[in-house]
Design an enzyme around this catalytic site. Structure first.
Site, PDB file in Angstrom:
ATOM      1  N   ALA A  86     -26.335   2.973 -37.986  1.00  0.00           N
ATOM      2  CA  ALA A  86     -25.808   3.694 -36.820  1.00  0.00           C
ATOM      3  C   ALA A  86     -26.943   4.273 -35.981  1.00  0.00           C
ATOM      4  CB  ALA A  86     -24.858   4.802 -37.276  1.00  0.00           C
ATOM      5  N   TYR A  87     -27.917   4.869 -36.631  1.00  0.00           N
ATOM      6  CA  TYR A  87     -29.050   5.465 -35.914  1.00  0.00           C
ATOM      7  C   TYR A  87     -29.793   4.411 -35.099  1.00  0.00           C
ATOM      8  CZ  TYR A  87     -33.665   7.631 -35.309  1.00  0.00           C
ATOM      9  OH  TYR A  87     -34.845   8.106 -34.787  1.00  0.00           O
TER      10      TYR A  87
END
Length: 258
Positions: A162-163
């Protein structure tokens, strides 16, 4: 004894400038004669310490509160910046914007929650998108923007899906900003740090000897990055010497995972 910096007449706004890479970037810019507006989210004492350190060098600085996850606050923040520019510098524009503020969340793709995803999106993507938009009237023509990404958009390590996805979007956004703001002479680039010894992500790279040693073994220059390695790149990219660099992803990782 070091000579005081020669003032450039430039002002840089650095988000998340009270600690980590943002702090280092602010100090590196100040050492080159650039005045600094830095932001902090909660630790006013840390921000004030950076301001004091900058002013001891003979450069001007001010700290303003900002939560980059709260886009509703950006109009008010822009008004505060306008007030500081008029009162402290007697001018209406600043020259450089460094979108640095951010957090790291470590979770596998399968276990990432929607709340974690939304938090990362608000801070890492929505924040710099709409903050930059809100500050455009105050950014001087011929100014420069540096967005911060990560080496994780080039190489993949489990736990950062996600990051890294948010930072990948920031890299695409950088090219669109460069294209659309070029008519104003504004250059936009993105700096992608590798693993750095800071308190980011709980300080794991800095404090875990096994992790630090592993990263060093996978880096061409044989060590983990330090804040100075990134702050200097940001300051150099904002210098007049690099005025023709635009829409580029500059990775500063020492050669990780080549």
């Amino acid at each position: 004894m070091n000579s005081p910096p020669i003032p450039t007449g430039k002002i840089a706004l650095v988000t998340g400038g009270s600690r980590g890479l943002g702090r280092n970037a602010a100090l590196q810019l100040a050492a080159r004669g650039v005045d600094v507006i830095l932001t902090y989210r909660s630790r006013r004492d840390e921000a004030d310490a950076v301001v004091a350190e900058i002013e001891r060098q003979g450069t001007r600085a001010v700290a303003l509160p900002l939560d980059v996850a709260d886009s509703a606050s950006f109009a008010g923040f822009a008004a505060a910046v306008r007030e500081q520019l008029a009162g402290r510098w007697q001018r209406g524009h600043f020259d450089h914007l460094v979108n640095n503020a951010g957090i790291g969340i470590h979770a596998s793709f399968a276990e990432t929650t929607e709340a974690q995803f939304d938090e990362l999106m608000n801070i890492q993507l929505k924040g710099p998108f709409f903050l930059t938009q809100a500050l455009l009237p105050l950014l001087a023509d011929g100014g420069r923007i540096v967005n911060i990404s990560t080496g994780l958009t080039r190489f993949a390590l489990p736990g950062y899906a996600a990051y890294a996805a948010m930072k990948g979007a920031v890299e695409v956004l950088t090219r669109y900003q460069a294209k659309e703001l070029g008519a104003r002479g504004i250059a936009v680039n993105v700096v992608a740090p590798g693993a750095i010894e800071t308190d980011f992500g709980g300080g794991a790279v800095r404090d875990r000897k096994d992790l630090n040693a592993y990263i060093a073994s996978q880096t061409a220059l044989g060590r983990v990055g330090r804040p100075d390695d990134i702050g200097r790149v940001i300051a150099a990219l904002l210098s007049d010497d690099n005025g023709w660099v635009n829409a580029q992803r500059i990775e500063a990782s020492g050669g990780m995972f080549l």
